[in-house]
Design a protein around this motif. Structure first.
Motif, PDB file in Angstrom:
ATOM      1  N   ARG A   1       0.942  -1.297  -0.042  1.00  0.00           N
ATOM      2  CA  ARG A   1       0.024  -0.055   0.105  1.00  0.00           C
ATOM      3  C   ARG A   1       0.925   1.398  -0.089  1.00  0.00           C
ATOM      4  NH1 ARG A   1      -3.158  -1.942   3.394  1.00  0.00           N
ATOM      5  NH2 ARG A   1      -2.104  -1.260   5.185  1.00  0.00           N
ATOM      6  N   PHE A   2       1.868   1.205   0.738  1.00  0.00           N
ATOM      7  CA  PHE A   2       2.797   2.426   0.788  1.00  0.00           C
ATOM      8  C   PHE A   2       3.606   2.741  -0.622  1.00  0.00           C
ATOM      9  CE2 PHE A   2       7.198   4.095   1.182  1.00  0.00           C
ATOM     10  CZ  PHE A   2       6.844   5.388   1.670  1.00  0.00           C
ATOM     11  N   LEU A   3       3.867   1.748  -1.212  1.00  0.00           N
ATOM     12  CA  LEU A   3       4.659   1.714  -2.552  1.00  0.00           C
ATOM     13  C   LEU A   3       3.556   2.295  -3.351  1.00  0.00           C
ATOM     14  CD1 LEU A   3       7.032  -1.316  -2.429  1.00  0.00           C
ATOM     15  CD2 LEU A   3       7.636   1.184  -2.129  1.00  0.00           C
ATOM     16  N   GLN A   4       2.456   1.670  -3.461  1.00  0.00           N
ATOM     17  CA  GLN A   4       1.538   2.105  -4.267  1.00  0.00           C
ATOM     18  C   GLN A   4       1.101   3.690  -4.122  1.00  0.00           C
ATOM     19  OE1 GLN A   4      -1.797  -0.567  -3.463  1.00  0.00           O
ATOM     20  NE2 GLN A   4      -1.114  -2.043  -5.129  1.00  0.00           N
ATOM     21  N   GLU A   5       0.839   4.136  -3.055  1.00  0.00           N
ATOM     22  CA  GLU A   5       0.785   5.662  -2.704  1.00  0.00           C
ATOM     23  C   GLU A   5       1.930   6.683  -3.306  1.00  0.00           C
ATOM     24  OE1 GLU A   5      -2.348   4.463   1.080  1.00  0.00           O
ATOM     25  OE2 GLU A   5      -0.288   5.237   1.401  1.00  0.00           O
ATOM     26  N   ALA A   6       3.074   5.942  -2.852  1.00  0.00           N
ATOM     27  CA  ALA A   6       4.279   6.807  -3.106  1.00  0.00           C
ATOM     28  C   ALA A   6       4.941   6.763  -4.476  1.00  0.00           C
ATOM     29  CB  ALA A   6       5.349   6.450  -1.689  1.00  0.00           C
ATOM     30  N   GLN A   7       4.434   6.060  -5.294  1.00  0.00           N
ATOM     31  CA  GLN A   7       5.214   5.800  -6.416  1.00  0.00           C
ATOM     32  C   GLN A   7       5.172   6.804  -7.353  1.00  0.00           C
ATOM     33  OE1 GLN A   7       3.394   2.493  -9.017  1.00  0.00           O
ATOM     34  NE2 GLN A   7       5.314   1.887  -9.738  1.00  0.00           N
ATOM     35  N   PRO A   8       6.419   7.291  -7.484  1.00  0.00           N
ATOM     36  CA  PRO A   8       6.552   8.531  -8.560  1.00  0.00           C
ATOM     37  C   PRO A   8       6.262   8.225 -10.010  1.00  0.00           C
ATOM     38  CG  PRO A   8       8.710   7.509  -7.859  1.00  0.00           C
ATOM     39  CD  PRO A   8       7.645   6.352  -7.258  1.00  0.00           C
ATOM     40  N   THR A   9       6.700   9.249 -10.692  1.00  0.00           N
ATOM     41  CA  THR A   9       6.640   9.081 -12.186  1.00  0.00           C
ATOM     42  C   THR A   9       8.072   8.490 -12.875  1.00  0.00           C
ATOM     43  OG1 THR A   9       5.250  10.948 -12.493  1.00  0.00           O
ATOM     44  CG2 THR A   9       6.126  10.274 -14.448  1.00  0.00           C
ATOM     45  N   ALA A  10       7.780   7.471 -13.635  1.00  0.00           N
ATOM     46  CA  ALA A  10       9.083   6.895 -14.328  1.00  0.00           C
ATOM     47  C   ALA A  10       9.396   7.602 -15.329  1.00  0.00           C
ATOM     48  CB  ALA A  10       8.420   5.604 -14.806  1.00  0.00           C
ATOM     49  N   PRO A  11      10.733   7.831 -15.566  1.00  0.00           N
ATOM     50  CA  PRO A  11      11.000   8.559 -16.811  1.00  0.00           C
ATOM     51  C   PRO A  11      10.802   7.858 -18.072  1.00  0.00           C
ATOM     52  CG  PRO A  11      13.031   7.350 -15.751  1.00  0.00           C
ATOM     53  CD  PRO A  11      11.814   7.040 -14.953  1.00  0.00           C
ATOM     54  N   GLY A  12      10.696   8.698 -19.219  1.00  0.00           N
ATOM     55  CA  GLY A  12      10.545   8.128 -20.479  1.00  0.00           C
ATOM     56  C   GLY A  12       9.247   7.787 -20.725  1.00  0.00           C
ATOM     57  N   GLN A  13       8.369   7.898 -20.036  1.00  0.00           N
ATOM     58  CA  GLN A  13       6.887   7.481 -20.330  1.00  0.00           C
ATOM     59  C   GLN A  13       6.269   8.566 -21.221  1.00  0.00           C
ATOM     60  OE1 GLN A  13       4.651   7.205 -16.618  1.00  0.00           O
ATOM     61  NE2 GLN A  13       5.484   5.381 -15.893  1.00  0.00           N
ATOM     62  N   PRO A  14       5.359   7.928 -22.175  1.00  0.00           N
ATOM     63  CA  PRO A  14       4.764   8.767 -22.958  1.00  0.00           C
ATOM     64  C   PRO A  14       4.066  10.003 -22.588  1.00  0.00           C
ATOM     65  CG  PRO A  14       4.293   6.363 -23.577  1.00  0.00           C
ATOM     66  CD  PRO A  14       4.869   6.645 -22.326  1.00  0.00           C
ATOM     67  N   ASN A  15       4.349  11.121 -23.119  1.00  0.00           N
ATOM     68  CA  ASN A  15       3.752  12.254 -22.765  1.00  0.00           C
ATOM     69  C   ASN A  15       3.994  12.703 -21.306  1.00  0.00           C
ATOM     70  OD1 ASN A  15       2.188  12.284 -25.097  1.00  0.00           O
ATOM     71  ND2 ASN A  15       0.644  10.943 -24.200  1.00  0.00           N
ATOM     72  N   SER A  16       4.957  12.368 -20.715  1.00  0.00           N
ATOM     73  CA  SER A  16       5.602  12.516 -19.408  1.00  0.00           C
ATOM     74  C   SER A  16       6.654  13.713 -19.478  1.00  0.00           C
ATOM     75  CB  SER A  16       5.966  11.568 -18.578  1.00  0.00           C
ATOM     76  OG  SER A  16       7.178  10.866 -19.229  1.00  0.00           O
ATOM     77  N   PRO A  17       6.750  14.823 -19.047  1.00  0.00           N
ATOM     78  CA  PRO A  17       8.069  15.833 -18.949  1.00  0.00           C
ATOM     79  C   PRO A  17       8.994  15.341 -18.200  1.00  0.00           C
ATOM     80  CG  PRO A  17       6.289  16.346 -17.428  1.00  0.00           C
ATOM     81  CD  PRO A  17       5.568  15.131 -17.801  1.00  0.00           C
ATOM     82  N   ALA A  18      10.214  15.997 -18.495  1.00  0.00           N
ATOM     83  CA  ALA A  18      11.351  15.572 -17.916  1.00  0.00           C
ATOM     84  C   ALA A  18      11.289  15.987 -16.274  1.00  0.00           C
ATOM     85  CB  ALA A  18      12.465  16.518 -18.479  1.00  0.00           C
ATOM     86  N   LEU A  19      11.855  14.964 -15.616  1.00  0.00           N
ATOM     87  CA  LEU A  19      11.824  15.041 -14.035  1.00  0.00           C
ATOM     88  C   LEU A  19      12.408  16.360 -13.486  1.00  0.00           C
ATOM     89  CD1 LEU A  19      12.597  11.347 -12.949  1.00  0.00           C
ATOM     90  CD2 LEU A  19      10.470  12.306 -13.271  1.00  0.00           C
TER      91      LEU A  19
END
Length: 687
Positions: A419-437
């Motif tokens: 549950r904690f990892l699901q709630e805290a999961q950040p955006t992965a790099p290189g995903q479609p339509n995702s800006p640079a971190l």
């Protein structure tokens, strides 16, 4: 002006309407009178009138400027502290006078003076105002090693301080009239923060911590404290187009931050946080402690969101010198980060005793509450990771204890980990339509990966793959420190026996990335640790060795071929491994590791000994030679591998290869894998 005439003038001025310009003069006159009045009745009268003076407190009108109320409280406390010091000093000087000499000051003894002040705190004024004069008196008489009061009177005065604080907080909690509202509550916290070190353990235990704790948290995070992070909104209001400094484009933008830092409560957050930690430890009602954690979690979440909206959050620490002008870096920028770090230290100092209590209190350590408490603490630390990740701001023992204790607790509950990892999961790099971190996203990702490294043993295999491996493998090719954390997270999954199926599929892919990442994105020490860990995973007693018995040898051959074409120039020196956090906390400089090259980093028994003879630089060759001794005699290997290493050194030609630069001995023309001793192929060296 005589003391009697000054007393009459001051008492008359007390009743005049509140004029801020005259407040300093009244405080100075009061301090002078308290030190020179020789009639204890007049001292009581002056105290009584001061605590109800319209000219001081602005009653019935409220204070027009935010922060003026607490500044007035601090001035009153300071007046009595200064006057008490003068009375004490005068008594010491008078004790040295000969008979007939004129006494210094009023000649009133410390006990008599303190009793007179206490009598002036009567029913005409609020209890929180009583606390100010009692605190100032006790501090002036008994702090910094001074012992001016008799033992009985000191105990009485400490009792009066504790009673006044408890009653004032009780009046505020019940919203009784004449309590001063939020000002009265904050004044109690300010006074207790000052006087807490002076109180004896007996009287500290008499504080009503169920009332002190919520009042302390409100004082820390409220309008007179850190303002729930709203000071960041004033920065956002500035014009920062083209990275123009906001203090030029909007001078008032940073003035608000400067004013906040100069307020009484932010200036005394250290003492206040120690008082709050004491209240957490001694609160009788565990629900008050849980409510405190919820308030701190909400505060940290709000601060994170306000920082995300701040136009300066995209400025990375590595580029801020190029983006921001020098006067900005030395002035407003440094002041902002100093305030943010103060927030981090204050919150962590309060959360730490909550986790300590979670280990001992049956009402918090049960299976229903403990994982929730640990998860909320981790979320709080995550929200503050944009501060703690800056220049090692998390390298202090209180933070380490809080973080590691939360991990120890939550790893006992697999569902809570998922549950904690699901709630805290950040955006992965290189995903479609995702800006640079952004730097903020990078800090959140780094915290996630560092935390996920500790959890795979408690995760089911599908969760380990989706919540740890997916994000970690996406960051393997990132720049440090995200890449280092990603490697650690991947290795932690590979090391878990229950995830053997994942490890078999992932090892070839991971080794390819590992070899490609060195030396650009990971250090020699990190590379050695990662490669050694993978070889150990592919060796007995891990289950992978049974289904893929030649995997370890294959990995060593890959390492050998990489070493044959590796560069030989020395790599940049890296600091030695820290011995816990003591080096960081004590300011000690870590000794750099010996120089290495890409080639000398890829060392492994026979193949390493062969490769060592090709190293041209004698100094680098000596480093590899020392590494042999370190591996063979330091206890780094387990018993079985150590026996193989000793045999290799004694009868396998290792000593001749290392010390005499001789070629590896050939045994009956057999072609051997790296580190093999000949004869039985199953004895191939797997280190």
């Amino acid at each position: 002006m005589s003391a009697d005439r000054l007393l009459t003038t001051t008492l008359r001025a007390y009743q005049e309407p509140h004029r801020p310009a005259d407040v300093d003069r009244l405080h100075a006159s009061t301090a002078t009178l308290l030190s020179n009045l020789n009639n204890h009745l007049n001292i009581s009268l002056l105290t009584s009138q001061l605590l109800t003076a319209r000219a001081i407190w602005g009653e019935p009108a409220p204070f027009a400027v935010a922060g003026d109320g607490l500044r007035t409280c601090l001035r009153v406390l300071s007046v009595y502290n200064t006057a008490a010091l003068h009375v004490q000093r005068n008594e010491e000087e008078n004790a040295k006078l000969r008979w007939g000499q004129q006494p210094v000051g009023s000649g009133v003894r410390c006990d008599t003076w303190a009793r007179a002040v206490a009598k002036g705190a009567d029913d005409r004024s609020a209890r929180w105002k009583h606390l100010l004069v009692l605190t100032g008196t006790l501090m002036g008489m008994e702090s910094e090693g001074c012992r001016a009061l008799s033992r009985g009177l000191r105990a009485t005065l400490e009792q009066a301080v504790v009673t006044a604080a408890n009653l004032a907080l009780e009046d505020t909690s019940r919203r009784r009239p004449y309590t001063g509202g939020e000002l009265g509550s904050n004044a109690v916290m300010l006074a207790l923060a000052y006087v807490f070190p002076v109180l004896s353990d007996h009287h500290r235990q008499m504080l009503n911590c169920d009332l002190v704790l919520p009042a302390a948290v409100r004082a820390m995070t409220g309008p007179e404290g850190f303002q729930d992070g709203d000071f960041l909104r004033s920065i956002s209001a500035g014009n920062v187009a083209g990275h123009e400094t906001f203090y030029r484009a909007s001078p008032s933008s940073f003035a608000h931050v400067q004013q906040l830092e100069a307020r009484p409560l932010p200036q005394n957050m250290g003492p206040l946080s120690r008082l709050t930690a004491f209240a957490v430890q001694h609160a009788a009602d565990s629900s008050v402690v849980l409510d405190t954690q919820d308030r701190l979690l909400a505060f940290s979440a709000g601060l994170l969101e306000r920082w995300r909206q701040c136009p300066f959050s995209p400025v990375d620490i590595s580029t801020e010198a190029a983006v921001l002008p020098p006067d900005m870096l030395r002035g407003p920028w440094a002041m902002l980060w100093r305030l943010l770090k103060k927030i981090l230290y204050t919150v962590v100092a309060t959360v730490q005793p909550i986790m300590g209590r979670c280990l001992l209190d049956p009402r918090l350590r049960n299976d229903a509450t403990a994982p929730t408490v640990a998860s909320k603490t981790l979320h709080t630390l995550r929200n503050l990771s944009f501060i703690s990740s800056r220049q090692g701001a998390d390298a202090f023992q209180v933070y380490v204890f809080t973080y590691m204790t939360s991990l120890d607790i939550i790893t006992r509950y697999p569902d809570a980990c998922v549950r904690f990892l699901q709630e805290a999961q950040p955006t992965a790099p290189g995903q479609p339509n995702s800006p640079a971190l952004t730097p903020l996203d990078q800090a959140l990702t780094l915290f996630y990966l560092n935390t996920a490294e500790h959890l795979p043993l408690s995760l089911p295999t599908p969760a380990a793959e989706s919540l740890v491996l997916t994000l970690a493998t996406a960051h393997l090719s990132a720049v440090p420190p995200s890449s280092s954390a990603a490697h650690a997270a991947v290795l932690s999954v590979l090391c878990c026996p229950q995830h053997a199926a994942l490890a078999i599929a992932l090892i070839p892919f991971y080794i390819d990335i590992l070899l490609a990442s060195f030396p650009a994105r990971i250090s020699p020490r990190q590379f050695r640790l990662a490669f050694k860990t993978v070889v150990q995973i592919a060796s007995p007693p891990f289950p992978i060795a049974a289904s893929h018995p030649l995997l370890a040898e294959t990995l060593l051959e890959m390492l050998h071929f990489r070493a044959a074409t590796a560069t030989t120039h020395p790599l940049p020196a890296e600091p030695g491994p820290a011995n816990g956090d003591n080096n960081v906390m004590n300011g000690e400089q870590q000794q750099p590791l010996p120089p290495v090259s890409e080639q000398t980093t890829l060392d492994w028994l026979t193949r390493t000994a062969e490769a060592m003879n090709t190293v041209v630089d004698p100094a680098l060759r000596e480093v590899v030679r020392s590494r042999f001794w370190d591996v063979l005699v330091s206890g780094e290997m387990d018993v079985e591998r150590a026996a193989i290493g000793v045999a290799w050194w004694g009868i396998g030609g290792g000593r001749e290869m290392v010390m005499l630069n001789q070629a590896a001995p050939k045994r009956d023309g057999e072609v051997m894998m790296s580190g093999a001793l000949g004869g039985n192929r199953s004895e191939a060296c797997r280190l």
